[in-house]
Design a protein around this motif. Structure first.
Motif, PDB file in Angstrom:
ATOM      1  N   THR A  18       0.709  -1.236   0.170  1.00  0.00           N
ATOM      2  CA  THR A  18       0.061   0.075  -0.191  1.00  0.00           C
ATOM      3  C   THR A  18       1.014   1.300  -0.183  1.00  0.00           C
ATOM      4  O   THR A  18       0.577   2.497  -0.633  1.00  0.00           O
ATOM      5  CB  THR A  18      -0.927   0.260   1.180  1.00  0.00           C
ATOM      6  N   SER A  19       1.990   1.186   0.746  1.00  0.00           N
ATOM      7  CA  SER A  19       2.879   2.426   0.754  1.00  0.00           C
ATOM      8  C   SER A  19       4.205   1.980   0.871  1.00  0.00           C
ATOM      9  O   SER A  19       4.753   1.957   1.774  1.00  0.00           O
ATOM     10  CB  SER A  19       2.491   3.225   2.038  1.00  0.00           C
ATOM     11  N   ARG A  22       7.801  -2.568   3.127  1.00  0.00           N
ATOM     12  CA  ARG A  22       7.887  -3.002   4.511  1.00  0.00           C
ATOM     13  C   ARG A  22       8.468  -4.039   4.675  1.00  0.00           C
ATOM     14  O   ARG A  22       7.532  -5.094   4.356  1.00  0.00           O
ATOM     15  CB  ARG A  22       6.480  -2.388   5.050  1.00  0.00           C
ATOM     16  N   SER A 113       6.164   3.810   8.839  1.00  0.00           N
ATOM     17  CA  SER A 113       4.959   4.585   9.464  1.00  0.00           C
ATOM     18  C   SER A 113       4.938   4.292  10.940  1.00  0.00           C
ATOM     19  O   SER A 113       5.609   4.577  11.684  1.00  0.00           O
ATOM     20  CB  SER A 113       3.876   4.200   8.426  1.00  0.00           C
ATOM     21  N   HIS A 114       3.693   3.728  11.144  1.00  0.00           N
ATOM     22  CA  HIS A 114       3.126   3.428  12.520  1.00  0.00           C
ATOM     23  C   HIS A 114       3.797   2.202  12.770  1.00  0.00           C
ATOM     24  O   HIS A 114       3.576   1.969  14.149  1.00  0.00           O
ATOM     25  CB  HIS A 114       1.742   3.565  12.458  1.00  0.00           C
ATOM     26  N   THR A 345      -7.902   2.111  -1.079  1.00  0.00           N
ATOM     27  CA  THR A 345      -6.769   2.731  -0.018  1.00  0.00           C
ATOM     28  C   THR A 345      -5.442   2.780  -0.673  1.00  0.00           C
ATOM     29  O   THR A 345      -4.866   2.086  -1.101  1.00  0.00           O
ATOM     30  CB  THR A 345      -6.954   1.436   0.895  1.00  0.00           C
ATOM     31  N   GLY A 346      -4.709   4.102   0.094  1.00  0.00           N
ATOM     32  CA  GLY A 346      -3.406   4.231  -0.443  1.00  0.00           C
ATOM     33  C   GLY A 346      -3.387   5.569  -0.762  1.00  0.00           C
ATOM     34  O   GLY A 346      -4.042   5.781  -1.864  1.00  0.00           O
ATOM     35  N   TRP A 347      -2.554   6.646  -0.219  1.00  0.00           N
ATOM     36  CA  TRP A 347      -2.427   7.936  -0.753  1.00  0.00           C
ATOM     37  C   TRP A 347      -2.213   8.009  -2.028  1.00  0.00           C
ATOM     38  O   TRP A 347      -2.515   9.297  -2.751  1.00  0.00           O
ATOM     39  CB  TRP A 347      -1.418   8.650   0.352  1.00  0.00           C
ATOM     40  N   SER A 366      -7.844   5.658   8.192  1.00  0.00           N
ATOM     41  CA  SER A 366      -6.753   5.078   8.516  1.00  0.00           C
ATOM     42  C   SER A 366      -5.988   6.444   9.483  1.00  0.00           C
ATOM     43  O   SER A 366      -4.642   6.346   9.122  1.00  0.00           O
ATOM     44  CB  SER A 366      -5.730   4.299   7.661  1.00  0.00           C
ATOM     45  N   LYS A 377      -0.438  12.684   3.162  1.00  0.00           N
ATOM     46  CA  LYS A 377      -1.189  12.837   4.182  1.00  0.00           C
ATOM     47  C   LYS A 377      -0.157  13.753   4.981  1.00  0.00           C
ATOM     48  O   LYS A 377       0.881  13.573   4.986  1.00  0.00           O
ATOM     49  CB  LYS A 377      -1.999  11.699   4.632  1.00  0.00           C
ATOM     50  N   ARG A 485     -11.121  -6.152   3.799  1.00  0.00           N
ATOM     51  CA  ARG A 485      -9.974  -6.116   2.977  1.00  0.00           C
ATOM     52  C   ARG A 485      -8.680  -6.684   3.536  1.00  0.00           C
ATOM     53  O   ARG A 485      -8.666  -6.749   4.992  1.00  0.00           O
ATOM     54  CB  ARG A 485      -9.707  -5.102   2.431  1.00  0.00           C
ATOM     55  N   SER A 487      -4.797  -5.737   4.791  1.00  0.00           N
ATOM     56  CA  SER A 487      -4.026  -4.781   4.845  1.00  0.00           C
ATOM     57  C   SER A 487      -2.987  -4.999   3.747  1.00  0.00           C
ATOM     58  O   SER A 487      -2.437  -6.204   3.697  1.00  0.00           O
ATOM     59  CB  SER A 487      -3.459  -4.589   6.192  1.00  0.00           C
ATOM     60  N   GLY A 488      -2.074  -3.789   3.208  1.00  0.00           N
ATOM     61  CA  GLY A 488      -1.177  -3.936   2.299  1.00  0.00           C
ATOM     62  C   GLY A 488       0.250  -3.328   3.333  1.00  0.00           C
ATOM     63  O   GLY A 488       0.949  -2.816   2.413  1.00  0.00           O
ATOM     64  N   THR A 489       0.130  -3.086   4.372  1.00  0.00           N
ATOM     65  CA  THR A 489       1.334  -2.591   5.196  1.00  0.00           C
ATOM     66  C   THR A 489       1.774  -3.515   6.138  1.00  0.00           C
ATOM     67  O   THR A 489       2.858  -3.116   6.818  1.00  0.00           O
ATOM     68  CB  THR A 489       0.702  -1.251   5.867  1.00  0.00           C
ATOM     69  N   ARG A 497      -8.937  -6.463   7.881  1.00  0.00           N
ATOM     70  CA  ARG A 497      -9.426  -5.275   8.085  1.00  0.00           C
ATOM     71  C   ARG A 497     -11.022  -5.362   7.824  1.00  0.00           C
ATOM     72  O   ARG A 497     -11.442  -5.664   6.961  1.00  0.00           O
ATOM     73  CB  ARG A 497      -9.165  -3.834   7.516  1.00  0.00           C
TER      74      ARG A 497
HETATM   75  C1  G16 Z   1      -0.766   3.594   4.408  1.00  0.00           C
HETATM   76  C2  G16 Z   1      -1.086   4.373   3.030  1.00  0.00           C
HETATM   77  C3  G16 Z   1      -2.400   4.697   3.661  1.00  0.00           C
HETATM   78  C4  G16 Z   1      -3.240   3.547   4.046  1.00  0.00           C
HETATM   79  C5  G16 Z   1      -2.591   2.762   5.095  1.00  0.00           C
HETATM   80  C6  G16 Z   1      -3.297   1.658   5.540  1.00  0.00           C
HETATM   81  O1  G16 Z   1      -0.463   4.779   5.337  1.00  0.00           O
HETATM   82  O2  G16 Z   1      -0.422   5.585   2.836  1.00  0.00           O
HETATM   83  O3  G16 Z   1      -3.100   5.320   2.202  1.00  0.00           O
HETATM   84  O4  G16 Z   1      -4.599   3.853   4.291  1.00  0.00           O
HETATM   85  O5  G16 Z   1      -1.318   2.545   4.770  1.00  0.00           O
HETATM   86  O6  G16 Z   1      -3.103   0.832   4.558  1.00  0.00           O
HETATM   87  P1  G16 Z   1      -3.409  -0.913   4.932  1.00  0.00           P
HETATM   88  O7  G16 Z   1      -4.911  -0.827   5.301  1.00  0.00           O
HETATM   89  O8  G16 Z   1      -3.219  -1.562   3.515  1.00  0.00           O
HETATM   90  O9  G16 Z   1      -2.615  -1.213   5.933  1.00  0.00           O
HETATM   91  P2  G16 Z   1       0.936   4.705   6.213  1.00  0.00           P
HETATM   92  O10 G16 Z   1       0.724   5.957   7.159  1.00  0.00           O
HETATM   93  O11 G16 Z   1       1.037   3.467   6.941  1.00  0.00           O
HETATM   94  O12 G16 Z   1       2.118   5.146   5.257  1.00  0.00           O
END
Ligand code: G16
Length: 544
Positions: A18-19, A22, A113-114, A345-347, A366, A377, A485, A487-489, A497
């Motif tokens: 998604t971003s 990772r 990220s988080h 989902t995904g900036w 999110s 964001k 869905r 998650s892609g992170t 989720r």
């Molecule tokens: C990234 C993306 C966001 C997305 C979030 C959660 O945020 O930039 O657009 O909403 O992940 O994605 P997922 O639901 O696939 O885990 P960040 O703050 O992690 O870079």
């Protein structure tokens, strides 16, 4: 300066999610792993000779080592100039600001990220393009394809560059500029917001607020903006020293991981306003005195009141939200007579709309909110929006939200995350439901009629790119939604989720607890998916 060509073998797992990419820190520490990804990026861009880029990260463990590797590869690949955030620190929105301000060709942002940091934690890298935004899918896919065929990368032998003071170095033809990104970002905020108005509120003796940087990247930015420029008392800021392990915490600004701030804000004598940001400074959580603002409501309220903010006085071009984000924003767009786009989902999916001038404010459930001032964001921007609204309306957070609900109705909303579940089970749950979507369409579930059951796909209105399989949607006649869905992170196992939304127009029912208001949908989701039964979990890992 002698350029070395190092023989390597492709890694099969470098497809950005998604971003960006990772993985666990230990994966990035494997020999050649990061080098391969960086070289694959340069190759995917068609070479980078003569280009100017920026690089920096959220300060997490392995940040400094990774930066030095990237600088060496940049030199060997003919990059002309690389701007490096002081001490290697650069927030994601500041990176976007810098790319746009100095007309750079792009930037590498080092962050997960988080996600937690430290030697056992996570690391990440993503590339942002010349518009300041995350590379679109057509580029990330190209990077992945390049990574699969990579047999060598180019680097140089050079000792580490000193990153702890502002300076300019030369490595052959490469100029390395260590710069302070905080002032550029603070200046951008001063262009958008009326600092006299906000400063007046923050300096009032009877007003108090807390901002929690969670020992991540926003600390120096918060000190510059809130304390130095707006005159807030220094003790308004919590955990503002960036640490490689985020002080042992999980830099995720939500009700679970920002627990210390939540305890302060839900105490008997709480400050009027509280906020937190994440590892790389792009997320935000907004709290009032004993009050949580759902991120889907937050973006809708900012948009509805944007005429009160200096930078948006002339009106908004359009709004956008990711598909799982509640439809509260759609109601605002309708009221303003402007478009509201629904993206995956995904900036990165907002980028084209922003570049085409069709979009001013956008957000995601999110904890992400931002506008066309950057292409990411922006956590501190969202915090300043709320302070601006409080100062302009002379109202509390809770009253601003209630006023909004009275006008537009309340979109009860909640997300249930099941983290680190067995990947096969998680995919099985989603695949199983996907197979049944057609038969669900038009049927009755519980007492609710299903008007639509599909797998969300998005046709980009600007470049015509089609993105499929972006989340399963069950939409009911009363406009309630259940969405599921993957998650892609995440970096271990799979995270499922589940998103729930129900629109309430009756003012007497608006103050219910969201979990109570959404109970029927939560029960129906279990009937549809059997998540608890199949995973053995009795409850979600995180509820927001
Ligand atoms: C990234 C993306 C966001 C997305 C979030 C959660 O945020 O930039 O657009 O909403 O992940 O994605 P997922 O639901 O696939 O885990 P960040 O703050 O992690 O870079």
């Amino acid at each position: 300066m002698q350029i070395k060509t190092i023989t390597t073998k492709p890694f099969a797992d470098q497809r950005p999610g998604t971003s960006g990419l990772r993985k666990k820190v230990t994966v990035f520490q494997e020999p050649h792993y990061l080098e391969n990804f960086v070289q694959a990026t340069f190759n995917a861009l068609g070479g980078v000779e003569g280009q100017q880029i920026a690089v920096g990260g959220d300060g997490r463990f392995h940040n400094l080592e990774a930066l030095q590797i990237i600088i060496r590869l940049a030199a060997a690949n003919g990059i002309k100039k690389i701007m490096v955030g002081l001490s290697g620190i650069l927030s994601t929105p500041a990176a976007s600001c810098i790319i746009r301000k100095y007309r750079l060709d792009g930037a590498f942002i080092l962050s997960a990220s988080h996600n937690p940091g430290g030697p056992e934690g996570d690391f990440g890298i993503k590339f942002n393009t010349a518009n300041g935004g995350p590379a679109p899918e057509k580029i990330t896919e190209k990077i992945y394809q390049e990574s699969l065929g990579l047999t060598s990368y180019r680097t140089i032998d050079h000792p580490d560059i000193e990153l702890d003071q502002i300076a300019v170095f030369t490595l052959g033809d490469l100029q390395v500029e260590v710069f302070d990104p905080v002032s550029d970002y603070a200046e951008l905020m001063a262009e958008i917001f009326d600092f006299d108005l906000i400063g007046g509120l923050l300096r009032k003796p009877d007003f108090s607020f807390r901002f929690d940087a969670m020992h991540a990247v926003t600390g120096p930015y918060a000190e510059e903006i809130f304390v130095k420029r707006l005159g807030a008392p220094a003790d308004s800021l919590l955990n503002c020293t960036p640490k490689a392990d985020f002080g042992g915490g999980h830099p995720d600004p939500n009700l679970k991981y920002a627990a210390k701030l939540v305890a302060v804000m839900f105490a008997a004598k709480a400050p009027a306003f509280g906020a937190a940001s994440d590892g790389d400074g792009d997320r935000n959580m907004i709290l009032g005195d004993n009050f949580f603002v759902n991120p889907s409501d937050s973006v809708a309220i900012i948009a509805a009141n944007a005429h009160l903010i200096k930078g948006y006085k002339t009106g908004l071009k359009g709004l956008a939200r990711s598909m799982p984000t509640s439809c509260a924003l759609d109601a605002v767009a309708k009221d303003l007579g402007i478009d509201c786009f629904e993206t995956p989902t995904g900036w990165k999916f907002f980028g084209n709309l922003l570049d085409a001038g069709r979009l001013s404010i956008c957000g995601e459930e999110s904890f992400g909110t931002s506008s066309d001032h950057v292409r990411e964001k922006d956590g501190l921007w969202a915090v300043l929006c709320w302070l601006n609204l409080m100062a302009a309306k002379k109202m509390s957070v809770k009253d601003i939200v209630n006023e909004h609900w009275q006008k537009f109705g309340r979109n009860f909303y909640s997300r249930h995350d099941y983290e680190e579940i067995d990947s096969e089970i998680a995919h099985g749950i989603v695949d199983n439901l996907r197979r049944r979507l057609k038969s669900l369409q038009g049927g009755i579930l519980g007492s609710l009629k299903i008007t639509r059951a599909d797998d969300f796909s998005y046709l980009d209105p600007v470049d015509g790119a089609l993105t499929q399989n972006q989340g399963l949607r069950i939409i009911f006649k009363n406009r309630s939604r259940i969405i599921i869905r993957l998650s892609g992170t995440g970096t271990s196992g799979a995270t499922l989720r589940l998103y729930f939304e129900k629109i309430e127009k009756n003012p007497r029912k608006m103050n219910q607890d969201p979990q109570t208001a959404l109970r029927q949908l939560i029960e129906l989701a279990e009937i549809l998916t059997g998540i608890k039964k199949l995973t053995g979990r009795t409850q979600p890992t995180v509820i927001t």
